[in-house]
Structure formats: C-alpha cells, structure tokens
Design an enzyme around this catalytic site. Structure first.
Site, PDB file in Angstrom:
ATOM      1  N   CYS A   1      -6.894   0.307   5.958  1.00 26.62           N
ATOM      2  CA  CYS A   1      -5.788  -0.646   6.069  1.00 26.62           C
ATOM      3  C   CYS A   1      -5.320  -0.632   7.515  1.00 26.62           C
ATOM      4  O   CYS A   1      -4.710   0.343   7.969  1.00 26.62           O
ATOM      5  CB  CYS A   1      -4.645  -0.286   5.121  1.00 26.62           C
ATOM      6  SG  CYS A   1      -3.248  -1.440   5.247  1.00 26.62           S
TER       7      CYS A   1
ATOM      8  N   CYS B   1      -3.260  -8.747   7.012  1.00 27.68           N
ATOM      9  CA  CYS B   1      -4.273  -7.726   6.719  1.00 27.68           C
ATOM     10  C   CYS B   1      -4.964  -7.359   8.030  1.00 27.68           C
ATOM     11  O   CYS B   1      -5.690  -8.178   8.603  1.00 27.68           O
ATOM     12  CB  CYS B   1      -5.285  -8.248   5.700  1.00 27.68           C
ATOM     13  SG  CYS B   1      -6.619  -7.085   5.320  1.00 27.68           S
TER      14      CYS B   1
ATOM     15  N   GLN C   1       0.837  -1.206   0.000  1.00 32.56           N
ATOM     16  CA  GLN C   1       0.000   0.000   0.000  1.00 32.56           C
ATOM     17  C   GLN C   1       0.875   1.260   0.000  1.00 32.56           C
ATOM     18  O   GLN C   1       1.960   1.265   0.592  1.00 32.56           O
ATOM     19  CB  GLN C   1      -0.929   0.051   1.228  1.00 32.56           C
ATOM     20  CG  GLN C   1      -2.226  -0.717   1.093  1.00 32.56           C
ATOM     21  CD  GLN C   1      -2.084  -2.165   1.468  1.00 32.56           C
ATOM     22  OE1 GLN C   1      -1.207  -2.526   2.259  1.00 32.56           O
ATOM     23  NE2 GLN C   1      -2.937  -3.023   0.924  1.00 32.56           N
TER      24      GLN C   1
ATOM     25  N   SER D   1      -7.360  -5.016   8.695  1.00 32.72           N
ATOM     26  CA  SER D   1      -8.820  -4.915   8.621  1.00 32.72           C
ATOM     27  C   SER D   1      -9.444  -6.296   8.455  1.00 32.72           C
ATOM     28  O   SER D   1     -10.538  -6.567   8.962  1.00 32.72           O
ATOM     29  CB  SER D   1      -9.246  -3.978   7.486  1.00 32.72           C
ATOM     30  OG  SER D   1      -8.828  -4.466   6.227  1.00 32.72           O
TER      31      SER D   1
END
EC number: 5.1.1.7
Length: 269
Positions: free
Chosen positions: A75, A213, A49, A215
């Site tokens: 994120c 990840c 990202q 989230s």
C-alpha cells in the site's frame, strides 16, 4: 476483559489507514478479525487499511490488512503515512520499510513531501492472464476494455486506459475479481491521460473504489511509460490531490503527502 490498543489514524490523499505498533498488541488477537472491526466506519475507527508495524533496528516491517480482513502485499499511501509517523517519532529522514519480500526506501523531503522508491515493476508474472481473456470476459458484460495491461508492483494491478463512468468502474472492478481470471483478485486502475498527467480511479481488491491508491499510481505510471502514453517525470491525479512520479534506473519513485488525522486508544473485548 477489555484490551486497549494505541493507534494513529492517517491518510494519504484521502486513502486512510489506522496504524498500530506491534508492541501494543500484547494480547493474542485474531488480526484478520481485528482489522475488520477497526476498519468498520460505524462500530470501529474506520479506515481503508489496517497497518501493523515493528522496528527491526535497520528497517521497519509493515503488515497490511484490508477492510475485509484479507492481507495486502503493498500500500503506497500507507507506506508514506508510516514513514512520516516514524519520522515524527524518531527524526529519521531515510527509512527502510519492508512488506513481505519487498523493500521500500523512503525519504522525508519535508513533513508534507515523502518519497518512496518502490523498485522495479514486472509485466510478466504467472498470475497475469492474456489481454484476449480479459477482453472476452468483459464482453460478457457488454464492456469494451480498449487498452489493458497487467503490472506487478509487489501486488497485482490491471490498468485500463479507457474512460468509464463510475457505475461501470464498479461493475468492472467487481467483475474482474473472478477466480477464473485472477485467482487472488486484482486491483483495477482506470487511467485517463492528458498533458502527460494520469487521472486515476482505483478499485482495490478487498476494499472497493478508493479515493487514492499509491501502488496503483506506481503501476499506472509504469504501464503508461511502457505503452509510450507518457514520459518521466509525470503526475498522477486523484480526487484529493496528486503524486509526483518518476523513473530512475528502472525503479519507480513516488512522491506525495501524508497527513496525521488522530491518535487514540481502541478498546476491544
């Protein structure tokens, strides 16, 4: 003419991001293309990202781009990374980060332990197809998705409580991006539960399979609570580490590390 942009590269459990202060983007840039260029692991810096942030005195605004140049609504790992960066720069331990219309309350417990209150999740949103539609779609590819649930953490997630091999995870992750099911794509979480812990792999929309990840951890934890598969507190385990999870007054709280990798200057024409 070459532009020079100061950057910091960090990672949360192997999910890496490049962070840039908006004030350093003095020249007009196509931010979507800039994100793609920076994220390229051969010709850029390389990351999952690309993050732009701005100080608004009482809070910090965060804008997130995926490696394909698309924008992301949340994120969790990048949030912990940005919170730690702000702490290292300012000494602040209580930090509010805003992404879109979502307010994330961050607390620096110590340099290797950052808590993020992501608020309440939702299991009832217009973007969510029925389980029957998901099952029928997956059946075309001879994939049995035994237990699935959609959850909105500020970004869309589908949690699958079924064991799938990595090659099948790739197929399912790509297949479920079909516009007929999820108009804007979906993050697909593959969760295995044992001893109140969730072993998690995630196919992130706009990225692919990632090492971690944040989230997705929040969404999978909330989904596990709703299904009665786990209780709070719990732990979400990834390849490169784990996140501590708990629920308080309907809010999901994630706690984990963030690691500084490098600081430098990115040159672009």
């Amino acid at each position: 003419m070459i532009s020079k942009i100061n950057f910091v590269k960090m990672h949360g459990l192997g999910n890496d991001c490049v962070i840039v202060n908006k004030r350093d983007l003095l020249n007009a840039h196509n931010l979507s293309q800039l994100a793609k260029n920076i994220a390229d692991r051969h010709t850029g810096i390389g990351c999952d990202q690309f993050i732009i942030y701005e100080n608004h005195n009482n809070f910090y605004e965060m804008i997130i781009y995926n490696i394909d140049g698309s924008s992301a609504k949340l994120c969790g790992n990048a949030t912990r990374c940005l919170a730690k960066l702000i702490y290292l720069d300012t000494g602040k331990k209580d930090i509010t980060i805003v992404v879109g219309n979502k307010e994330l309350l961050c607390r620096i417990e110590d340099e290797n332990k950052i808590s993020v209150n992501v608020g309440a999740v939702s299991f009832n949103e217009t973007w969510m197809p029925s389980r029957d539609k998901i099952w029928a779609f997956a059946a075309r590819y001879m994939i049995d998705l035994k237990e699935t649930i959609c959850v909105d953490v500020g970004n869309p997630h589908l949690v699958i409580f079924s064991k799938l091999e990595s090659q099948d995870q790739k197929i399912v992750g790509e297949t479920l991006q079909a516009k007929e099911l999820f108009a804007n794509g979906v993050n697909v979480n593959f969760a295995e539960i044992k001893d109140n812990k969730i072993n998690l792999s995630v196919w992130e929309r706009g990225v692919g399979l990632t090492g971690a990840c944040g989230s997705g951890a929040c969404g999978s934890f909330a989904a596990g609570l709703k299904r009665g598969f786990i209780h709070s507190p719990s732990t979400v385990v990834f390849k490169h580490g784990s996140l501590n999870m708990k629920e308080e007054n309907g809010n999901i709280i994630m706690q984990g590390s963030a690691t500084l990798i490098a600081e430098g200057v990115y040159c672009c024409e």
